[in-house]
Design a protein around this motif. Structure first.
Motif, PDB file in Angstrom:
ATOM      1  N   ILE A  90      27.350  47.050  55.091  1.00 34.59           N
ATOM      2  CA  ILE A  90      27.199  46.265  56.326  1.00 34.59           C
ATOM      3  C   ILE A  90      25.906  46.661  57.009  1.00 34.59           C
ATOM      4  CG2 ILE A  90      28.493  47.891  57.761  1.00 34.59           C
ATOM      5  CD1 ILE A  90      29.616  45.439  59.256  1.00 34.59           C
ATOM      6  N   GLN A  91      25.184  45.631  57.429  1.00 38.79           N
ATOM      7  CA  GLN A  91      23.879  45.848  58.062  1.00 38.79           C
ATOM      8  C   GLN A  91      23.881  45.108  59.394  1.00 38.79           C
ATOM      9  OE1 GLN A  91      21.662  47.665  56.362  1.00 38.79           O
ATOM     10  NE2 GLN A  91      19.639  47.264  57.243  1.00 38.79           N
ATOM     11  N   PHE A  92      23.900  45.822  60.489  1.00 40.82           N
ATOM     12  CA  PHE A  92      24.059  45.169  61.780  1.00 40.82           C
ATOM     13  C   PHE A  92      22.776  44.518  62.285  1.00 40.82           C
ATOM     14  CE2 PHE A  92      27.517  48.410  62.041  1.00 40.82           C
ATOM     15  CZ  PHE A  92      28.551  47.509  62.045  1.00 40.82           C
ATOM     16  N   ASN A  93      22.917  43.282  62.730  1.00 36.42           N
ATOM     17  CA  ASN A  93      21.824  42.608  63.431  1.00 36.42           C
ATOM     18  C   ASN A  93      21.881  42.989  64.894  1.00 36.42           C
ATOM     19  OD1 ASN A  93      21.827  41.334  60.994  1.00 36.42           O
ATOM     20  ND2 ASN A  93      22.659  39.415  61.768  1.00 36.42           N
ATOM     21  N   THR A  94      20.847  42.589  65.610  1.00 36.51           N
ATOM     22  CA  THR A  94      20.914  42.766  67.058  1.00 36.51           C
ATOM     23  C   THR A  94      21.511  41.526  67.694  1.00 36.51           C
ATOM     24  OG1 THR A  94      18.618  42.059  67.034  1.00 36.51           O
ATOM     25  CG2 THR A  94      19.036  44.403  67.341  1.00 36.51           C
ATOM     26  N   ARG A  95      21.373  40.385  66.996  1.00 35.20           N
ATOM     27  CA  ARG A  95      21.768  39.115  67.572  1.00 35.20           C
ATOM     28  C   ARG A  95      23.264  38.991  67.836  1.00 35.20           C
ATOM     29  NH1 ARG A  95      17.278  36.761  67.520  1.00 35.20           N
ATOM     30  NH2 ARG A  95      16.922  34.871  68.725  1.00 35.20           N
ATOM     31  N   ALA A  96      24.034  38.905  66.772  1.00 29.00           N
ATOM     32  CA  ALA A  96      25.465  38.673  66.927  1.00 29.00           C
ATOM     33  C   ALA A  96      26.180  39.944  67.390  1.00 29.00           C
ATOM     34  CB  ALA A  96      26.038  38.181  65.612  1.00 29.00           C
ATOM     35  N   PRO A  97      27.276  39.782  68.156  1.00 26.73           N
ATOM     36  CA  PRO A  97      28.065  40.937  68.569  1.00 26.73           C
ATOM     37  C   PRO A  97      28.526  41.756  67.357  1.00 26.73           C
ATOM     38  CG  PRO A  97      28.773  38.993  69.753  1.00 26.73           C
ATOM     39  CD  PRO A  97      27.785  38.538  68.728  1.00 26.73           C
ATOM     40  N   VAL A  98      28.527  43.057  67.502  1.00 27.82           N
ATOM     41  CA  VAL A  98      28.894  43.934  66.393  1.00 27.82           C
ATOM     42  C   VAL A  98      30.314  43.649  65.913  1.00 27.82           C
ATOM     43  CG1 VAL A  98      29.309  46.322  65.739  1.00 27.82           C
ATOM     44  CG2 VAL A  98      27.314  45.750  67.109  1.00 27.82           C
ATOM     45  N   TYR A  99      31.216  43.422  66.848  1.00 22.93           N
ATOM     46  CA  TYR A  99      32.607  43.234  66.441  1.00 22.93           C
ATOM     47  C   TYR A  99      32.784  41.964  65.606  1.00 22.93           C
ATOM     48  CZ  TYR A  99      33.930  39.562  69.803  1.00 22.93           C
ATOM     49  OH  TYR A  99      34.066  38.368  70.493  1.00 22.93           O
ATOM     50  N   ILE A 100      31.964  40.959  65.865  1.00 21.06           N
ATOM     51  CA  ILE A 100      31.988  39.738  65.051  1.00 21.06           C
ATOM     52  C   ILE A 100      31.441  40.029  63.651  1.00 21.06           C
ATOM     53  CG2 ILE A 100      30.979  37.431  64.779  1.00 21.06           C
ATOM     54  CD1 ILE A 100      33.076  37.452  66.873  1.00 21.06           C
ATOM     55  N   ASN A 113      36.396  51.487  69.941  1.00 22.05           N
ATOM     56  CA  ASN A 113      36.802  50.322  70.726  1.00 22.05           C
ATOM     57  C   ASN A 113      36.241  49.030  70.152  1.00 22.05           C
ATOM     58  OD1 ASN A 113      38.100  52.026  72.523  1.00 22.05           O
ATOM     59  ND2 ASN A 113      36.284  52.238  73.801  1.00 22.05           N
ATOM     60  N   THR A 114      35.052  49.122  69.599  1.00 18.88           N
ATOM     61  CA  THR A 114      34.430  47.956  68.972  1.00 18.88           C
ATOM     62  C   THR A 114      35.209  47.564  67.713  1.00 18.88           C
ATOM     63  OG1 THR A 114      32.274  48.686  69.778  1.00 18.88           O
ATOM     64  CG2 THR A 114      32.290  47.022  68.048  1.00 18.88           C
ATOM     65  N   VAL A 115      35.625  48.567  66.965  1.00 20.99           N
ATOM     66  CA  VAL A 115      36.443  48.302  65.780  1.00 20.99           C
ATOM     67  C   VAL A 115      37.769  47.672  66.196  1.00 20.99           C
ATOM     68  CG1 VAL A 115      37.639  49.321  63.816  1.00 20.99           C
ATOM     69  CG2 VAL A 115      35.398  50.196  64.498  1.00 20.99           C
ATOM     70  N   GLN A 116      38.347  48.221  67.238  1.00 20.36           N
ATOM     71  CA  GLN A 116      39.621  47.695  67.725  1.00 20.36           C
ATOM     72  C   GLN A 116      39.488  46.223  68.100  1.00 20.36           C
ATOM     73  OE1 GLN A 116      42.619  48.170  67.816  1.00 20.36           O
ATOM     74  NE2 GLN A 116      43.468  47.007  69.544  1.00 20.36           N
ATOM     75  N   LYS A 117      38.369  45.894  68.724  1.00 24.14           N
ATOM     76  CA  LYS A 117      38.136  44.508  69.117  1.00 24.14           C
ATOM     77  C   LYS A 117      38.023  43.615  67.876  1.00 24.14           C
ATOM     78  CE  LYS A 117      35.593  41.910  72.611  1.00 24.14           C
ATOM     79  NZ  LYS A 117      34.572  41.991  73.680  1.00 24.14           N
ATOM     80  N   ALA A 118      37.382  44.128  66.862  1.00 22.57           N
ATOM     81  CA  ALA A 118      37.237  43.379  65.606  1.00 22.57           C
ATOM     82  C   ALA A 118      38.602  43.165  64.962  1.00 22.57           C
ATOM     83  CB  ALA A 118      36.314  44.131  64.655  1.00 22.57           C
ATOM     84  N   PHE A 119      39.424  44.205  64.962  1.00 23.54           N
ATOM     85  CA  PHE A 119      40.751  44.101  64.351  1.00 23.54           C
ATOM     86  C   PHE A 119      41.633  43.135  65.134  1.00 23.54           C
ATOM     87  CE2 PHE A 119      41.615  47.517  61.059  1.00 23.54           C
ATOM     88  CZ  PHE A 119      40.283  47.700  60.756  1.00 23.54           C
ATOM     89  N   LYS A 120      41.504  43.172  66.448  1.00 16.04           N
ATOM     90  CA  LYS A 120      42.274  42.256  67.284  1.00 16.04           C
ATOM     91  C   LYS A 120      41.886  40.817  66.962  1.00 16.04           C
ATOM     92  CE  LYS A 120      43.963  41.937  72.043  1.00 16.04           C
ATOM     93  NZ  LYS A 120      43.865  42.527  73.402  1.00 16.04           N
ATOM     94  N   GLU A 121      40.584  40.607  66.788  1.00 14.14           N
ATOM     95  CA  GLU A 121      40.076  39.288  66.429  1.00 14.14           C
ATOM     96  C   GLU A 121      40.634  38.855  65.071  1.00 14.14           C
ATOM     97  OE1 GLU A 121      38.208  37.224  68.160  1.00 14.14           O
ATOM     98  OE2 GLU A 121      37.973  35.729  66.563  1.00 14.14           O
ATOM     99  N   MET A 122      40.681  39.778  64.133  1.00  6.35           N
ATOM    100  CA  MET A 122      41.193  39.452  62.802  1.00  6.35           C
ATOM    101  C   MET A 122      42.687  39.158  62.837  1.00  6.35           C
ATOM    102  SD  MET A 122      39.114  41.813  60.030  1.00  6.35           S
ATOM    103  CE  MET A 122      38.845  43.351  60.920  1.00  6.35           C
ATOM    104  N   GLU A 123      43.377  39.803  63.730  1.00  7.72           N
ATOM    105  CA  GLU A 123      44.811  39.513  63.884  1.00  7.72           C
ATOM    106  C   GLU A 123      45.005  38.104  64.420  1.00  7.72           C
ATOM    107  OE1 GLU A 123      47.866  42.086  64.886  1.00  7.72           O
ATOM    108  OE2 GLU A 123      46.596  43.852  65.120  1.00  7.72           O
ATOM    109  N   GLU A 124      44.190  37.753  65.400  1.00  4.90           N
ATOM    110  CA  GLU A 124      44.301  36.412  65.985  1.00  4.90           C
ATOM    111  C   GLU A 124      43.945  35.345  64.964  1.00  4.90           C
ATOM    112  OE1 GLU A 124      41.848  36.577  69.451  1.00  4.90           O
ATOM    113  OE2 GLU A 124      43.276  37.808  70.574  1.00  4.90           O
ATOM    114  N   GLN A 125      43.099  35.705  64.014  1.00  2.00           N
ATOM    115  CA  GLN A 125      42.738  34.766  62.957  1.00  2.00           C
ATOM    116  C   GLN A 125      43.676  34.881  61.758  1.00  2.00           C
ATOM    117  OE1 GLN A 125      38.586  34.493  61.845  1.00  2.00           O
ATOM    118  NE2 GLN A 125      37.897  34.944  63.929  1.00  2.00           N
TER     119      GLN A 125
END
Lengths: 130, 130
Positions: free
Chosen positions: B3-13, B49-61
């Motif tokens: 994984i290579q993080f951009n600055t543009r999109a939110p990290v959790y996305i 917390n950022t990971v948690q937000k990502a996981f929450k998003e994945m749960e909703e999806q």
DNA sequence: ATTAGTGTACTATGGTGATAATACAGTTAG
DNA sequence: CTAACTGTATTATCACCATAGTACACTAAT
């Protein structure tokens, strides 16, 4: 050309790209006057400060120039103008390839999906002679 | 896959997309255990917390499920899993076409640039028979 | 039972982006 | 000169994102 704001990218960046496209297409030509910040803000229904930020960005990218309290003008540097379209397309391709990398997509599948996405015949299938 | 993080999109996305790719490629299979939030945060050098937000998003999806205080698991809904790859590619194509719209780009020019961007032979030019 | 590991929740801080409301200096048309 | 327009700058508020630190309930292994 109509501007359609996304939620993702910053609005001021989208305004910059909007004008880049206009310049790339010749809708805005070298030395031509830019609309005023306030006028544009009203037209695009965004804040004047956001427009100002976009214009400042365009100045830093040498796309426009401003002297004192006179309306900004499109650069007269043809060298800069020539490069805009290429940069827009290359940037889009880079982002695109980045996003589908490692998904094992074939060229055929891509071309098919891209053509389908255009749909309204915006994309020409003939060669330009590169 | 790295994984290579951009600055543009939110990290959790970007974390969500990272796992979507893994699922689309079968690197993560139905019912498989997900890494823990803290473990992943350490590995990716981002905040739990950022990971948690990502996981929450994945749960909703509906991509993952979590029961009580047990590690999350990849959904067993094959229907959902099947759609991931298509959605990733289609979304990328949509964004791409949107960004080059009105620039009068020919299909030949696009294909050429895309192939050039891949360069390292990640893109297969043969047909898959769709 | 203790310990370490789960997921989850909360508060707080800092940065960026967008908005709103002014304010000021200079230009231009009347 | 006056009025209306330029660009520019400042302050404030709000939302979102990322970070840091802490806390709690539950599970699993010892």
């Amino acid at each position: 050309m109509i501007i359609q704001f996304n939620t993702r990218a910053p609005v001021y960046i989208q305004v910059v790209d909007y004008f880049k496209k206009k310049m790339a297409l010749g809708e805005l030509q070298a030395g031509e006057e830019m609309p005023s910040r306030r006028e544009l803000a009203t037209e695009l229904k965004i804040n004047p400060n956001t427009v100002q930020k976009a214009f400042k960005e365009m100045e830093e990218q040498q796309l426009i120039t401003t002297e004192r309290n006179r309306p900004s003008r499109v650069t007269t540097d043809e060298h800069v103008l020539k490069r805009i379209r290429t940069e827009l397309v290359d940037e889009a391709v880079a982002v695109f390839v980045e996003s589908i990398q490692e998904l094992d997509v074939t060229m055929d599948e891509l071309v098919d999906k891209i053509k389908r996405q255009y749909g309204e015949g915006n994309l020409d299938d003939r060669s330009t002679g590169s």
